[in-house]
Design a protein around this motif. Structure first.
Motif, PDB file in Angstrom:
ATOM      1  N   LEU A 101       0.805  -1.223   0.000  1.00 53.94           N
ATOM      2  CA  LEU A 101       0.000   0.000   0.000  1.00 53.94           C
ATOM      3  C   LEU A 101       0.838   1.273   0.000  1.00 53.94           C
ATOM      4  O   LEU A 101       0.460   2.260  -0.622  1.00 53.94           O
ATOM      5  CB  LEU A 101      -0.919  -0.002   1.237  1.00 53.94           C
ATOM      6  N   ASP A 201      -6.000  -6.967   8.863  1.00 53.03           N
ATOM      7  CA  ASP A 201      -7.003  -6.881   7.810  1.00 53.03           C
ATOM      8  C   ASP A 201      -6.518  -5.794   6.837  1.00 53.03           C
ATOM      9  O   ASP A 201      -6.474  -4.623   7.176  1.00 53.03           O
ATOM     10  CB  ASP A 201      -8.344  -6.486   8.432  1.00 53.03           C
ATOM     11  N   GLU A 203      -3.382  -6.232   5.192  1.00 55.89           N
ATOM     12  CA  GLU A 203      -1.987  -6.627   4.921  1.00 55.89           C
ATOM     13  C   GLU A 203      -1.240  -5.498   4.209  1.00 55.89           C
ATOM     14  O   GLU A 203      -0.696  -5.670   3.121  1.00 55.89           O
ATOM     15  CB  GLU A 203      -1.979  -7.905   4.056  1.00 55.89           C
ATOM     16  N   MET A 204      -1.219  -4.319   4.856  1.00 52.99           N
ATOM     17  CA  MET A 204      -0.828  -3.096   4.180  1.00 52.99           C
ATOM     18  C   MET A 204       0.577  -3.124   3.574  1.00 52.99           C
ATOM     19  O   MET A 204       0.801  -2.555   2.509  1.00 52.99           O
ATOM     20  CB  MET A 204      -0.937  -1.911   5.136  1.00 52.99           C
ATOM     21  N   GLU A 247     -10.385  -4.961  -9.924  1.00 52.91           N
ATOM     22  CA  GLU A 247      -9.306  -4.013 -10.186  1.00 52.91           C
ATOM     23  C   GLU A 247      -9.293  -2.846  -9.200  1.00 52.91           C
ATOM     24  O   GLU A 247      -8.253  -2.303  -8.889  1.00 52.91           O
ATOM     25  CB  GLU A 247      -9.414  -3.460 -11.621  1.00 52.91           C
ATOM     26  N   THR A 248     -10.468  -2.441  -8.745  1.00 54.05           N
ATOM     27  CA  THR A 248     -10.530  -1.348  -7.773  1.00 54.05           C
ATOM     28  C   THR A 248     -11.295  -1.821  -6.531  1.00 54.05           C
ATOM     29  O   THR A 248     -12.092  -2.764  -6.597  1.00 54.05           O
ATOM     30  CB  THR A 248     -11.253  -0.109  -8.341  1.00 54.05           C
ATOM     31  N   MET A 249     -11.092  -1.143  -5.425  1.00 56.23           N
ATOM     32  CA  MET A 249     -11.812  -1.488  -4.206  1.00 56.23           C
ATOM     33  C   MET A 249     -13.304  -1.213  -4.383  1.00 56.23           C
ATOM     34  O   MET A 249     -14.138  -1.952  -3.864  1.00 56.23           O
ATOM     35  CB  MET A 249     -11.255  -0.694  -3.023  1.00 56.23           C
ATOM     36  N   GLU A 250     -13.640  -0.154  -5.133  1.00 61.80           N
ATOM     37  CA  GLU A 250     -15.054   0.146  -5.358  1.00 61.80           C
ATOM     38  C   GLU A 250     -15.735  -1.010  -6.097  1.00 61.80           C
ATOM     39  O   GLU A 250     -16.837  -1.435  -5.733  1.00 61.80           O
ATOM     40  CB  GLU A 250     -15.209   1.439  -6.177  1.00 61.80           C
ATOM     41  N   THR A 253     -16.072  -3.987  -3.841  1.00 58.92           N
ATOM     42  CA  THR A 253     -17.119  -3.746  -2.839  1.00 58.92           C
ATOM     43  C   THR A 253     -18.498  -4.003  -3.426  1.00 58.92           C
ATOM     44  O   THR A 253     -19.364  -4.619  -2.787  1.00 58.92           O
ATOM     45  CB  THR A 253     -17.006  -2.302  -2.312  1.00 58.92           C
ATOM     46  N   LYS A 254     -18.701  -3.538  -4.656  1.00 66.02           N
ATOM     47  CA  LYS A 254     -19.993  -3.768  -5.313  1.00 66.02           C
ATOM     48  C   LYS A 254     -20.274  -5.256  -5.467  1.00 66.02           C
ATOM     49  O   LYS A 254     -21.382  -5.732  -5.194  1.00 66.02           O
ATOM     50  CB  LYS A 254     -20.010  -3.116  -6.707  1.00 66.02           C
ATOM     51  N   HIS A 257     -21.042  -6.823  -2.081  1.00 72.77           N
ATOM     52  CA  HIS A 257     -22.376  -6.454  -1.604  1.00 72.77           C
ATOM     53  C   HIS A 257     -23.457  -7.152  -2.410  1.00 72.77           C
ATOM     54  O   HIS A 257     -24.469  -7.605  -1.863  1.00 72.77           O
ATOM     55  CB  HIS A 257     -22.548  -4.931  -1.648  1.00 72.77           C
ATOM     56  N   LYS A 258     -23.232  -7.273  -3.712  1.00 71.88           N
ATOM     57  CA  LYS A 258     -24.191  -7.991  -4.562  1.00 71.88           C
ATOM     58  C   LYS A 258     -24.313  -9.455  -4.110  1.00 71.88           C
ATOM     59  O   LYS A 258     -25.418 -10.005  -4.043  1.00 71.88           O
ATOM     60  CB  LYS A 258     -23.719  -7.912  -6.021  1.00 71.88           C
TER      61      LYS A 258
ATOM     62  N   LEU B 101     -24.254   2.772  -3.616  1.00 72.63           N
ATOM     63  CA  LEU B 101     -23.307   1.836  -4.231  1.00 72.63           C
ATOM     64  C   LEU B 101     -23.878   1.119  -5.445  1.00 72.63           C
ATOM     65  O   LEU B 101     -23.175   0.844  -6.412  1.00 72.63           O
ATOM     66  CB  LEU B 101     -22.882   0.799  -3.176  1.00 72.63           C
ATOM     67  N   MET B 249     -11.355   4.788  -2.772  1.00 75.10           N
ATOM     68  CA  MET B 249     -11.152   4.015  -1.552  1.00 75.10           C
ATOM     69  C   MET B 249      -9.671   3.735  -1.339  1.00 75.10           C
ATOM     70  O   MET B 249      -9.187   3.724  -0.207  1.00 75.10           O
ATOM     71  CB  MET B 249     -11.955   2.715  -1.627  1.00 75.10           C
ATOM     72  N   GLU B 250      -8.940   3.516  -2.435  1.00 75.08           N
ATOM     73  CA  GLU B 250      -7.509   3.253  -2.296  1.00 75.08           C
ATOM     74  C   GLU B 250      -6.804   4.454  -1.651  1.00 75.08           C
ATOM     75  O   GLU B 250      -5.976   4.308  -0.754  1.00 75.08           O
ATOM     76  CB  GLU B 250      -6.865   2.970  -3.671  1.00 75.08           C
ATOM     77  N   SER B 280       0.859  -3.778   9.702  1.00 78.01           N
ATOM     78  CA  SER B 280       0.453  -4.849   8.782  1.00 78.01           C
ATOM     79  C   SER B 280       0.226  -6.172   9.506  1.00 78.01           C
ATOM     80  O   SER B 280      -0.280  -7.136   8.924  1.00 78.01           O
ATOM     81  CB  SER B 280       1.513  -5.046   7.696  1.00 78.01           C
TER      82      SER B 280
END
Lengths: 294, 294
Positions: A101, A201, A203-204, A247-250, A253-254, A257-258, B101, B249-250, B280
């Motif tokens: 990160l 949570d 694993e930065m 590819e992205t956290m967004e 997340t979707k 949640h789905k 979302l 979010m990143e 970490s």
């Protein structure tokens, strides 16, 4: 009957989850096994002076794969994780240039290594081993970083996660949890490795306390499940955790949640809109102090 | 001494956190107050047939602002949240076109409203009110959605979060938590509203169970703190939670981890690299069953 061991040394490891995988062993459904896993860096880091200049081509060795008889695409592989035991007396947490990160953060040194010795749990009231970081002792909380099955079409190295599992690095993949994985290929082809003695949570820095482990699991198959599982799902005993990679956290997340919406619809007969709004009230979880069930 | 009430009706509300804010009341440090907050939708949604066709221009009314004497830029405002009480007998969870979302998900209906009646806690062993969603009862777990101070330079509507706080929608901003906010302007200028009877971590549909509340807080100031607080920070009693807002979010995750690294460095004398790698191992938290402290 004695629990059979699948060993990284004698049975072998993989560095890729591919549609075509050769099983090192084939077992019947409802079989209990022990997987011996090596540390994610193949033993290369043994002192604070051993530095990881770059991510090796072969990393996150996954012991296996093991085929489960009769498992076919559309079925679900049920992996009950009964115990994750530390199998060496130290782990290691590292930074590596261009990884993790904070890879662009000028204040963070890379490469950097800190060996994390393991103290025997017998010295502690709770019987739990401790992981040392310098002068501090952290209760060990072992988890499996990389665990997955043969994917549908593409191949994925053991460094990445996707719908087949792989490098999930989710600390709920631990003792007492049940991991459900979609079956994409006959036999499912389970492999696992990349365990941590303890891991945040997120694993930065890109690693937890990487360590060899012995993992007791029982493998079973849910044939022709009513629920269409598309991605990994974890039952921690307290919570259902949907696990999505993108590819992205967004985007992840979707998807997660789905998946949670699908579970809520299945369980309660909710429409997607009801599952979405109900999920917006009860999804995620709170710190232990205020955790509730309903 | 009786606890003074700051009321949305009599003192007023704001819909913007701006560098220049007029205080409705000025108090000394270490003052206990009750903030009365209205629901985020200003009472517009009272039945399942009341639909929110779009986000109103004025939303998330924040009661205040309250100035704290002597608070100056560089200080820290300490907000101890002693109680968040439900102040009406129902909340509401809604979807709105183009919001939340799953706004692009064809299976999700928008607008949609579900009134969530509140049942008295006296009927339950734990004394805790319940929030009804159809036939299901969820233990109430009220939190404050929007809480913040006057920002440094830019203005932010009460619909967005940033370093000043604002629409954090973090369910750890709740009874028993202490919220620390940077002071950017003389008096700090605290305002709050947008409470929920219960809300998922993530508030996926864009609302929790929106509801009016009475919030007991004690406001204090940490003058000339040793720690350079740049963003909101929460002490839940069990955990320190760094709270960062950004375009992705990143980016937010990086800021929040960087803040956690600063806290670890401050507490343990760690270098940034040590704080990063220690973080970490121990950052984030686990499900209650396996939660540990060290």
């Amino acid at each position: 009957m004695a629990r059979e061991t699948i060993s990284d040394d004698t049975h072998g490891v993989v560095y890729e989850f591919a549609p075509e995988m050769e099983p090192v062993r084939t077992v019947e459904p409802n079989t209990s096994l022990t997987f011996e896993t090596r540390d994610s860096l193949n033993g290369a880091i043994q002192t604070d002076d051993d530095l990881l200049e770059e991510i090796p081509e072969e990393v996150n060795a996954a012991t296996g794969s093991v085929a489960v008889e009769g498992a076919d695409p559309g079925d679900v592989l049920r992996v009950e994780i009964e115990d994750v035991r530390l199998a060496e007396d130290h782990g290691r947490v590292v930074t590596t240039p261009g990884f993790g990160l904070m890879q662009d953060d000028e204040d963070v040194e890379a490469p950097f290594t800190r060996i994390t010795p393991v103290e025997d749990g017998e010295n502690y009231d709770d019987g739990r081993p401790r992981v040392r970081f310098g002068e501090r002792s952290i209760p060990a909380d072992p988890c499996i970083g990389t665990i997955g099955v043969a994917p549908a079409e593409e191949s994925y190295t053991t460094l990445v996660p996707h719908d087949h599992g792989g490098n999930l690095d989710t600390n709920d993949v631990t003792t007492g949890s049940v991991l459900y994985l979609p079956v994409f290929q006959s036999g499912a082809m389970l492999a696992m490795g990349d365990s941590k003695a303890v891991m945040a949570d997120g694993e930065m820095c890109g690693t937890g306390a990487e360590i060899a482990t012995d993992v007791d699991v029982t493998l079973d198959v849910i044939f022709d499940p009513e629920f269409d599982l598309e991605r990994p799902l974890i039952d921690t005993g307290d919570h259902w955790k949907t696990v999505a990679s993108a590819e992205t956290m967004e985007a992840a997340t979707k998807l997660a949640h789905k998946d949670a919406m699908k579970l809520l619809s299945e369980e309660h007969g909710y429409s997607p809109t009801e599952a979405h709004t109900f999920g917006s009230l009860v999804g995620g979880w709170r710190s232990p102090r205020s955790s509730t069930r309903w």
